[in-house]
Design a protein around this motif. Structure first.
Motif, short mmCIF file in Angstrom:
data_model
loop_
_atom_site.label_atom_id
_atom_site.label_comp_id
_atom_site.label_asym_id
_atom_site.label_seq_id
_atom_site.Cartn_x
_atom_site.Cartn_y
_atom_site.Cartn_z
N PRO A 196 52.76 34.14 39.09
CA PRO A 196 51.33 34.19 38.78
C PRO A 196 50.85 35.59 38.38
N ILE A 197 51.66 36.61 38.66
CA ILE A 197 51.30 37.98 38.31
C ILE A 197 51.95 38.33 36.98
N VAL A 254 47.43 47.56 41.52
CA VAL A 254 46.61 46.47 40.97
C VAL A 254 47.52 45.45 40.29
N ASP A 255 47.42 44.19 40.74
CA ASP A 255 48.16 43.10 40.11
C ASP A 255 47.25 42.37 39.13
N VAL A 256 47.73 42.19 37.90
CA VAL A 256 46.97 41.46 36.89
C VAL A 256 47.56 40.06 36.80
N HIS A 257 46.74 39.06 37.13
CA HIS A 257 47.20 37.67 37.14
C HIS A 257 46.98 37.02 35.77
N GLY A 300 43.45 35.78 35.15
CA GLY A 300 42.53 36.86 34.78
C GLY A 300 42.61 37.17 33.30
N ILE A 301 43.83 37.18 32.78
CA ILE A 301 44.01 37.39 31.35
C ILE A 301 43.36 36.24 30.58
N ALA A 302 43.50 35.02 31.08
CA ALA A 302 42.90 33.86 30.42
C ALA A 302 41.37 33.97 30.41
N TYR A 303 40.77 34.44 31.51
CA TYR A 303 39.33 34.65 31.56
C TYR A 303 38.91 35.65 30.48
N VAL A 304 39.57 36.78 30.42
CA VAL A 304 39.20 37.83 29.48
C VAL A 304 39.36 37.34 28.04
N VAL A 305 40.48 36.72 27.74
CA VAL A 305 40.71 36.23 26.38
C VAL A 305 39.70 35.15 26.01
N GLY A 306 39.41 34.24 26.93
CA GLY A 306 38.43 33.19 26.65
C GLY A 306 37.04 33.73 26.41
N ILE A 307 36.61 34.68 27.22
CA ILE A 307 35.29 35.28 27.04
C ILE A 307 35.22 36.05 25.73
N MET A 308 36.26 36.80 25.41
CA MET A 308 36.26 37.58 24.17
C MET A 308 36.28 36.66 22.94
#
Length: 97
Positions: A18-19, A26-29, A32-40
């Motif tokens: 999942p990481i 700091v672990d980037v999951h 979290g990447i999906a949230y950022v890409v979806g919002i952008m």
């Protein structure tokens, strides 16, 4: 002939970490990447729609600045809603205690 449920039952579950990566402590999951890409992508698409005059009878319903302000608050709502939803549906016992 086998049905589709039987075919999926024999497929092994993938072992995906999942990481995605770590930067120091700091672990980037992946989510979290999906949230950022979806919002952008949503921001880019909404901006393109607002700037296309043939879609609107007259002026666009909002300016670029109004759209940017809306997306900031929408992103805050998405993140807080996700956290609150997680607590209410999956971790309510720790709050109720």
């Amino acid at each position: 002939m086998t049905n589709i449920a039987q075919l999926f039952a024999i497929m092994p579950y993938p072992e995906i970490d999942p990481i995605a990566f770590s930067v120091g402590p700091v672990d980037v999951h992946w989510y979290g990447i999906a949230y950022v890409v979806g919002i952008m992508l949503g921001w880019y698409y909404a901006r393109r729609l607002a700037e296309t005059p043939r879609l609107w009878a007259g002026n666009a319903p909002m300016t670029r600045v109004q759209l940017d302000d809306f997306l900031v608050w929408a992103a805050v709502g998405i993140i807080l809603g996700g956290r609150i939803g997680y607590i209410l549906f999956y971790d309510f016992a720790s709050v109720a205690a």
